[in-house]
Design a protein around this motif. Sequence first.
Motif, PDB file in Angstrom:
ATOM      1  N   THR A   1       0.920  -1.242   0.017  1.00 11.21           N
ATOM      2  CA  THR A   1       0.004  -0.140  -0.022  1.00 11.21           C
ATOM      3  C   THR A   1       0.757   1.287   0.100  1.00 11.21           C
ATOM      4  O   THR A   1       1.888   1.283   0.440  1.00 11.21           O
ATOM      5  CB  THR A   1      -0.964   0.056   1.089  1.00 11.21           C
ATOM      6  N   PHE A   2       0.392   2.281  -0.675  1.00  4.31           N
ATOM      7  CA  PHE A   2       0.990   3.811  -0.642  1.00  4.31           C
ATOM      8  C   PHE A   2       0.061   4.768  -0.480  1.00  4.31           C
ATOM      9  O   PHE A   2      -1.309   4.653  -0.996  1.00  4.31           O
ATOM     10  CB  PHE A   2       1.963   3.801  -1.578  1.00  4.31           C
ATOM     11  N   ASP A   3       0.319   5.935   0.214  1.00  2.00           N
ATOM     12  CA  ASP A   3      -0.310   7.163   0.101  1.00  2.00           C
ATOM     13  C   ASP A   3      -0.598   7.721  -1.361  1.00  2.00           C
ATOM     14  O   ASP A   3       0.179   8.107  -1.849  1.00  2.00           O
ATOM     15  CB  ASP A   3       0.332   8.132   1.164  1.00  2.00           C
TER      16      ASP A   3
ATOM     17  N   GLU B   1      -7.745  -0.395  -6.142  1.00  2.00           N
ATOM     18  CA  GLU B   1      -8.336  -0.546  -4.851  1.00  2.00           C
ATOM     19  C   GLU B   1      -7.898   0.661  -3.721  1.00  2.00           C
ATOM     20  O   GLU B   1      -6.845   0.670  -3.641  1.00  2.00           O
ATOM     21  CB  GLU B   1      -7.927  -1.967  -4.143  1.00  2.00           C
ATOM     22  N   TYR B   2      -8.781   1.381  -3.242  1.00  2.00           N
ATOM     23  CA  TYR B   2      -8.694   2.439  -2.612  1.00  2.00           C
ATOM     24  C   TYR B   2      -9.304   2.074  -1.132  1.00  2.00           C
ATOM     25  O   TYR B   2     -10.364   1.479  -0.872  1.00  2.00           O
ATOM     26  CB  TYR B   2      -9.404   3.669  -2.994  1.00  2.00           C
TER      27      TYR B   2
ATOM     28  N   ARG C   1      -5.043   4.817   1.552  1.00  2.00           N
ATOM     29  CA  ARG C   1      -3.953   4.111   0.868  1.00  2.00           C
ATOM     30  C   ARG C   1      -4.620   3.490  -0.486  1.00  2.00           C
ATOM     31  O   ARG C   1      -5.691   3.110  -0.356  1.00  2.00           O
ATOM     32  CB  ARG C   1      -3.531   3.019   1.702  1.00  2.00           C
ATOM     33  N   LEU C   2      -3.580   3.463  -1.293  1.00  2.00           N
ATOM     34  CA  LEU C   2      -3.913   2.468  -2.796  1.00  2.00           C
ATOM     35  C   LEU C   2      -2.980   1.211  -2.489  1.00  2.00           C
ATOM     36  O   LEU C   2      -2.212   1.215  -2.054  1.00  2.00           O
ATOM     37  CB  LEU C   2      -3.340   3.278  -3.857  1.00  2.00           C
TER      38      LEU C   2
END
Length: 292
Positions: A136-138, A158-159, A179-180
């Motif tokens: 995941t990342f911002d 996916e969010y 996160r994505l």
Amino acid sequence: MSLNLDALSLAERAQFTAVSAAAKANVRVVDEHRRESLKDIEGLLVAIWGMSPQGAPIPFDLLRSISHAGCNVSAAYTSEGVLCGAAVAIVSPDGSTYSLIAGVLPGVADKGVGFALKQHQRAWSLARGIETMTWTFDPLVSRNARFNLSKLGAVTSEYERNFYGAMQDSINANDESDRLVVLWPLSSTRSSKCSEGSVHEVSLPPGALNNAREYGPDGQPALLESAGSLWCRAPQDIVALRKSNPQEAAMWRLQLRDIMEGAFASGFIASGVTRTGWYKLTPVASLTKETA
């Protein structure tokens, strides 16, 4: 070089490109198991993200357990033997690799060390028959978005809202932790090309800025539609913006959340990011062959 690569298996090619990426970054990347070195990695992660009320981003005892379990703790060392980056990954029940964290010391972030760490993780996974990695990342950190989607060849559709709850480390500064969820198809044609240094470049279509559907908190176009694709913009430096104008940073969070959740629900997938922070959102069907 291409002829030699073509003669190798996918896992062997991944190992070759991982070693090449490390050499280009002038680092040595290894699987780390030594106790003292794992303690150093804990310190490195604290130096990057700071110490939150919960403690280190990943404490030594957990790093030790992850390594002992046979999962991946990667470490990057300079030619002088100085630890400058690390990445940690576990294996999920579905047989994919889940990357928990990856970071590089300030001052060496633009020298390819992060890319070398991810290629090492890719080779580690493929050597074990694992063909997918997630993390995941911002979505507001456009620099990371471009790295993940355009430089590595990953995609996301996916969010996750407020994934960790309110975060209190020095980078996230009490912002909500949307996160994505990245999907990196390790054996895809695109990922293989990216591993060899071929960036998946995308750029805004000519004239697209003249037909903005939405404007951002800074008053500039933030959502565009052109030739069946959507383009949405993240701020250039959200970390600095959180410090200088937290209210505007919060407005960016809500706007990007609304755009991406709506696009993903309509069957779009984020497949690349421009140098200026524009996400390209494409219908899933049009990417099937490319990411296979």
